[in-house]
Design an enzyme around this catalytic site. Structure first.
Site, PDB file in Angstrom:
ATOM      1  N   ARG A  61      -7.455  -8.642  -7.854  1.00  0.00           N
ATOM      2  CA  ARG A  61      -8.016  -9.759  -8.047  1.00  0.00           C
ATOM      3  C   ARG A  61      -9.538  -9.360  -8.273  1.00  0.00           C
ATOM      4  O   ARG A  61      -9.938  -8.404  -8.004  1.00  0.00           O
ATOM      5  CB  ARG A  61      -7.797 -10.736  -6.714  1.00  0.00           C
ATOM      6  CG  ARG A  61      -8.310  -9.625  -5.509  1.00  0.00           C
ATOM      7  CD  ARG A  61      -8.201 -10.514  -4.222  1.00  0.00           C
ATOM      8  NE  ARG A  61      -8.277  -9.792  -3.075  1.00  0.00           N
ATOM      9  CZ  ARG A  61      -9.672  -9.447  -2.642  1.00  0.00           C
ATOM     10  NH1 ARG A  61     -10.580  -9.694  -2.910  1.00  0.00           N
ATOM     11  NH2 ARG A  61      -9.620  -8.507  -1.391  1.00  0.00           N
ATOM     12  N   LYS A 106       0.861  -1.204   0.020  1.00  0.00           N
ATOM     13  CA  LYS A 106      -0.050   0.039  -0.005  1.00  0.00           C
ATOM     14  C   LYS A 106       0.969   1.313  -0.028  1.00  0.00           C
ATOM     15  O   LYS A 106       0.443   2.172  -0.485  1.00  0.00           O
ATOM     16  CB  LYS A 106      -1.006  -0.023   1.200  1.00  0.00           C
ATOM     17  CG  LYS A 106      -1.961  -1.024   1.077  1.00  0.00           C
ATOM     18  CD  LYS A 106      -3.167  -0.784   2.294  1.00  0.00           C
ATOM     19  CE  LYS A 106      -4.244  -1.944   2.225  1.00  0.00           C
ATOM     20  NZ  LYS A 106      -3.609  -3.236   2.212  1.00  0.00           N
ATOM     21  N   HIS A 152     -14.265  -2.977   9.610  1.00  0.00           N
ATOM     22  CA  HIS A 152     -13.648  -2.723   8.378  1.00  0.00           C
ATOM     23  C   HIS A 152     -13.746  -3.732   7.200  1.00  0.00           C
ATOM     24  O   HIS A 152     -13.188  -3.893   6.405  1.00  0.00           O
ATOM     25  CB  HIS A 152     -12.376  -2.316   8.558  1.00  0.00           C
ATOM     26  CG  HIS A 152     -12.035  -1.237   9.511  1.00  0.00           C
ATOM     27  ND1 HIS A 152     -12.257   0.186   9.173  1.00  0.00           N
ATOM     28  CD2 HIS A 152     -11.287  -1.351  10.790  1.00  0.00           C
ATOM     29  CE1 HIS A 152     -11.772   0.743  10.451  1.00  0.00           C
ATOM     30  NE2 HIS A 152     -11.309   0.063  11.234  1.00  0.00           N
ATOM     31  N   GLU A 200      -2.979   6.688   8.229  1.00  0.00           N
ATOM     32  CA  GLU A 200      -3.650   7.585   7.393  1.00  0.00           C
ATOM     33  C   GLU A 200      -4.835   8.455   8.219  1.00  0.00           C
ATOM     34  O   GLU A 200      -5.090   7.816   9.082  1.00  0.00           O
ATOM     35  CB  GLU A 200      -4.289   7.166   6.285  1.00  0.00           C
ATOM     36  CG  GLU A 200      -3.398   6.253   5.163  1.00  0.00           C
ATOM     37  CD  GLU A 200      -4.094   5.800   4.110  1.00  0.00           C
ATOM     38  OE1 GLU A 200      -3.492   5.776   2.891  1.00  0.00           O
ATOM     39  OE2 GLU A 200      -5.395   5.422   4.239  1.00  0.00           O
TER      40      GLU A 200
END
Length: 660
Positions: free
Chosen positions: A292, A116, A235, A200
């Site tokens: 994917r 990421k 999440h 973040e």
């Protein structure tokens, strides 16, 4: 086009790929672990190869064993599904070196998007909007805490190498950052073999909107519009829909362009999903790209009239994309709900066991069920506890929503606890029906999502009592000698019918109910009232008139558990036997037991420590997630019966605890 492919996965995605291959005339090879020897995908495939023991790291994550299975069977390509090795660049590279097609993007694209932090740097160069945060390599806890302090709370810690909500925590203040970081890193290491995280800014009231992209080896890249996946817990996605409610054509075009730019930046080939966080003011930020197919891809298929698995196969075999951007259109609205074996009323703890009864909605033009299990199969602690995906489509969102409510009401599962009732309450909340969507929807609607402590409708209790007596009579009739009077359980006697007293429990409430009658005429005494019932049980179908109301239900008896499946979903009752429960041991009353099988990650307090109710005592890892077990009351931890690394079974005593 290929003539034979191997599916390096399990569950509903393996079954889905097999179905598409059968339609295209492609032979299929399934791989399976010891736990999946009799699994549905194994039964459906043309060939099946064993690849190792039950734990995924010893079977489905063993690229060498999967490649050997492909060589042995002559498979030309490997479809990785999602999860497991689907985003493993090393495996994609090994396939290429072995001369076997990996049905997915190149190893280089997976590497570029799989980390990421590196992906965000690449996206910044491509001009894709990014969320403010720290995406670097430094992983010292104090350094990361200072980065979070400078970003401003709340922040989100995210595993750099994975997805699915694993290794992800929201942190609201500096004091709790270090503990949350340690938990994220442990979970990330366990799930992805990489403890690296990024930090973040947490966008308040965010929506999770993702764009389906597809590229081919001829330089074409398209986007198949968006999915709204905002309804989440921990999440992890719970409900998904397409298109996103309230999406303007301008915003759709802007997000679609950003997603295509992201794909082109890595020369992407195959199916991929570019995920964005969207703010309430129309701004959006790149989160990650999943290299994917996604679990929620069916809603995209429903609104575009495509088969994305077929697209994958065609693109991987060198064909161009079946459609170009100007040929793609949105038609109607689709919703997907994930039916899991989990207890929503106990913090969504996974549930394991054998599916002794499983009946799901029929597939129609408006309803689609993707399932990886059948009645008699087991939900084990080794893998994700998904039972099925329920997908509905109709001309607009309101019509699709009504179909989803009906589809959830038709789910009948006995043997494990499911989230079906929770999902039905969820799709009926004001926030969801009115499309007031953001990732905090479930927390915001807690009052509406909480089950009743006990239904006070006397007719429901009367219906359960009649069902309890009727199932006992049916069992008597089905006994070895159904004509023997000594095996009859209908309470017959000379004169008036016997009164049978039942102790029933439902959603935490317990009542004693007296039933008189047999056959088709019943009198039920409850709370000082006598209710008259007329009807009978025919097989599993109970049809009883109580007062002016006709009640219909499918009745399933599983030991002391009684399930009534009706138009409003399932009602579960426990029939208590006072004789068998009289000698119930209370030896473990002062202990904490494992709610499911798993591995002990850490013990959190020292023996002899006095704690308050709810204090975290130990961490249990099960089904790829960490679960913190808490003190049941104020008291003292006398000692632990386990240590970090131990594998424990469901119900194992973990902590000796003395209540204050």
């Amino acid at each position: 086009m290929f003539t034979k492919i191997l599916i390096a996965n399990r569950g509903e995605i393996a079954c889905r790929v097999i179905a598409t291959c059968q339609r295209l005339g492609i032979a299929t090879v399934a791989v399976y672990s010891d736990a999946d020897r009799n699994a549905r995908h194994v039964r459906l495939a043309d060939e099946a190869i064993a690849i190792g023991p039950a734990p995924a790291r010893e079977s489905y994550l063993r690229g060498d064993a999967i490649l050997e299975a492909a060589r042995r069977t002559g498979a030309q390509a490997i479809h990785p599904g999602y999860g497991f090795l689907s985003e493993n660049a090393g495996f994609a590279q090994a396939c290429a070196e072995a001369g076997i097609v990996f049905i997915g993007p190149s190893a280089a694209a997976i590497r570029a998007m799989g980390d990421k932090s590196a992906a965000k740097a690449l996206m910044q160069q491509a001009g894709v909007p990014l969320t403010p945060g720290y995406h670097g390599d430094e992983q010292i806890p104090e350094f990361l805490r200072k980065q979070a302090d400078s970003i401003g709370y709340p922040v989100l810690i995210k595993a750099s190498a994975g997805g699915g909500g694993k290794g992800m925590r929201r942190v609201d203040d500096s004091a709790t950052f270090t503990e949350a970081l340690a938990s994220c890193q442990r979970e990330a290491q366990s799930a992805f073999g990489n403890a690296h995280v990024l930090v973040e800014k947490y966008v308040e009231r965010p929506r999770h909107i993702e764009i389906q992209v597809f590229g081919d080896s001829h330089g074409n890249v398209v986007y198949l519009f968006e999915r709204d996946c905002s309804v989440q817990r921990r999440h992890q996605k719970v409900l998904e829909e397409a298109p996103a409610p309230g999406m303007t054509p301008e915003r759709r075009a802007a997000m679609g362009k950003a997603a295509v730019d992201a794909a082109r930046a890595v020369n992407y080939v195959g199916a991929g999903t570019v995920e964005f966080i969207a703010g309430p003011d129309g701004d959006f930020y790149f989160m990650e790209m999943n290299t994917r197919l996604q679990v929620e891809h069916p809603v995209t298929e429903c609104i575009t009239g495509t088969d994305l698995v077929e697209w994958q196969l065609r693109v991987a075999s060198g064909e161009p994309l079946p459609l170009q951007q100007d040929q793609l259109q949105i038609r109607g609205h689709a919703l997907e709900a994930r039916l899991y074996a989990e207890d929503a009323d106990r913090g969504f703890l996974p549930s394991t066991g054998t599916l002794r009864h499983l009946r799901l909605p029929a597939n129609t033009a408006h309803v689609r069920v993707d399932a990886g299990v059948e009645q008699g199969d087991a939900i084990t602690p080794f893998y994700d506890p998904m039972i099925a995906k329920l997908i509905v489509w109709d001309v607009d969102r309101d019509a699709a929503l009504r179909r989803m409510q009906q589809a959830l009401a038709e789910c009948e599962v006995v043997g494990v606890t499911t989230n079906a009732a929770f999902l039905r309450r969820l799709v009926m909340t004001d926030s969801f029906t009115q499309a007031k969507l953001d990732t905090a929807l479930i927390e915001r609607e807690q009052a509406a999502l909480a089950p009743n402590d006990g239904d006070s409708d006397p007719a429901l209790w009367a219906l359960a009592a009649i069902a309890g007596v009727a199932t006992s009579e049916a069992a008597s009739r089905d006994a070895r000698d159904p004509h023997s009077p000594w095996q009859a359980q209908d309470g017959w006697r000379l004169g008036a019918a016997a009164a049978r007293m039942l102790t029933l429990e439902h959603r935490g409430a317990q009542r004693s109910v007296t039933v008189q009658g047999a056959g088709e005429q019943w009198t039920v005494h409850i709370d000082g009232n006598a209710l008259q019932g007329s009807g009978r049980l025919a097989g599993e179908a109970l049809r009883v008139q109580i007062g002016e109301q006709l009640h219909r239900a499918t009745v399933i008896r599983d030991g002391s558990e009684l399930y009534l499946f009706g138009s409003e979903g399932v009602q579960r009752f426990t029939l208590h036997d006072p004789v068998s429960e009289a000698d119930q041991s209370v030896a473990d009353a002062g202990s904490l037991v494992a709610p499911m099988p798993g591995r002990i990650v850490a013990t959190l307090v020292a023996p002899g420590t006095a704690v308050k109710r709810g204090a975290p005592l130990l961490v249990l890892e099960a089904m790829k997630m960490e679960h913190t077990l808490q003190a049941p009351a104020d008291g003292t931890v006398q000692g632990y019966r386990v240590k970090a690394g131990d594998q424990v079974g469901d119900g194992a005593v973990l902590v000796d605890f003395e209540a204050a």
